[in-house]
Write a protein that holds these residues in place. Sequence first.
Motif, mmCIF file in Angstrom:
data_model
loop_
_atom_site.group_PDB
_atom_site.id
_atom_site.type_symbol
_atom_site.label_atom_id
_atom_site.label_comp_id
_atom_site.label_asym_id
_atom_site.label_seq_id
_atom_site.Cartn_x
_atom_site.Cartn_y
_atom_site.Cartn_z
ATOM 1 N N THR A 149 0.858 -1.196 0.000
ATOM 2 C CA THR A 149 0.000 0.000 0.000
ATOM 3 C C THR A 149 0.893 1.245 0.000
ATOM 4 O OG1 THR A 149 -1.697 -1.178 1.240
ATOM 5 C CG2 THR A 149 -1.787 1.228 1.261
ATOM 6 N N PRO A 150 0.709 2.148 -0.944
ATOM 7 C CA PRO A 150 1.591 3.323 -0.987
ATOM 8 C C PRO A 150 1.416 4.227 0.231
ATOM 9 C CG PRO A 150 0.332 3.052 -3.033
ATOM 10 C CD PRO A 150 -0.260 2.119 -2.038
ATOM 11 N N VAL A 151 2.482 4.841 0.638
ATOM 12 C CA VAL A 151 2.435 5.836 1.712
ATOM 13 C C VAL A 151 2.219 7.208 1.061
ATOM 14 C CG1 VAL A 151 3.687 6.874 3.620
ATOM 15 C CG2 VAL A 151 3.978 4.438 3.129
ATOM 16 N N ARG A 152 1.261 7.918 1.546
ATOM 17 C CA ARG A 152 0.927 9.199 0.948
ATOM 18 C C ARG A 152 2.050 10.219 1.171
ATOM 19 N NH1 ARG A 152 -3.929 7.096 2.603
ATOM 20 N NH2 ARG A 152 -5.637 7.198 1.091
ATOM 21 N N SER A 153 2.244 11.033 0.194
ATOM 22 C CA SER A 153 3.206 12.132 0.302
ATOM 23 C C SER A 153 2.541 13.322 0.976
ATOM 24 C CB SER A 153 3.701 12.554 -1.098
ATOM 25 O OG SER A 153 4.328 11.454 -1.741
ATOM 26 N N ALA A 154 3.366 14.199 1.509
ATOM 27 C CA ALA A 154 2.825 15.397 2.169
ATOM 28 C C ALA A 154 2.126 16.280 1.138
ATOM 29 C CB ALA A 154 3.955 16.169 2.826
ATOM 30 N N PRO A 155 1.021 16.887 1.529
ATOM 31 C CA PRO A 155 0.311 17.782 0.592
ATOM 32 C C PRO A 155 1.116 19.041 0.305
ATOM 33 C CG PRO A 155 -0.665 17.905 2.792
ATOM 34 C CD PRO A 155 0.372 16.813 2.828
#
Length: 354
Positions: free
Chosen positions: A348-354
């Motif tokens: 599952t990908p880890v979200r990048s900072a907005p």
Amino acid sequence: MSIDVGALRQNWPLPGNPRPIVIIGAGGIVTDAHLPAYRLASLPVAGVFDLDADRARSVAEAWGTRAFASLDEAIATPDGVYDLALPPAAHLDVLPKLPDGAAVLLQKPMGRDLAEATAILKLCRAKSLKAAVNFQLRFSPMLLAVADALQRGWLGRLIDVEVHLNLVTPWHLFPFLNGMPRVEIAVHSIHYLDTLRALLGNPTGVHARTLGHPSTTLAQTRTSALFDFAPDQRATFSINHNHDFGRRFQDASFRIEGTEGAAMVKLGPLLNYPEGEPDELWITRRDDDWTQVPLQGRWFPHAFIGTMSNLQRYAAGEDAVLVTSVEDAWHTMALAEAAFESAALPATPVRSAP
């Protein structure tokens, strides 16, 4: 509440009228485990066959038995029980040649993948073979005792099982693994998959990663896995065969916890392999001290007595269940296949900072 650990079952009953064992294959596992086990239990060995005739003669001379000149001669042994100590790819070559209805013990794994396991299963059904796979860890004195403790209700309902290996395995002793696309799960951790199934039944899913190590060219020598059972049951594997930093923090263990008690199992043969160390089993119940169970044998070779005894007793009608039958072992192979499939999927990908 004190625990009467001396009452725990640690061995499988021997067959009442043992039949002659025909060993097909004369590799290291035969001299390290099969033949020592059969001698220890006074189970008769009719002889040994191997494509390497010199190897077969050497093994036969060392163990006081016969070297068969051909596979046909070996198979013709009257009332024989066949012990196929072969690489998984060879099972489908030998099984068709066995008499219909024969009793046969196949060396694990049950083929190189699930497709081969399925072909083996269908062939055994078509020939009405009384066929088992040598998943012998569950027949070791320590795991038989754990199974008995569970049956007695000492541990309550199982809610947590962890298999932890952090050690160094001398892979150079197993040159046949070089070039194989599936190694760690397929030929090593498959023991633990089978034992996990014996403890908790079939999981509904698995999340796995299996990978190599810079110190070796083998495809995989490290595995992590998480298995889905009931919502409150956790089962995990953490397997590292490359901890080459001395004995102090090496480990090979099962931790088995229930609602009422727990057990710790030390897999001694894996530490300082191939010399090994003694197996250990410790059991406790809630509010009790830990108690060490005096073991009446070791994983190697004693567990190999159990698989052959169960097969012979089942063939004779003395045992109602063939514990590691090809029907049951297929599910262990399906679990191994699922683990490899999971390992090939992206995380599952880890979200990048907005």
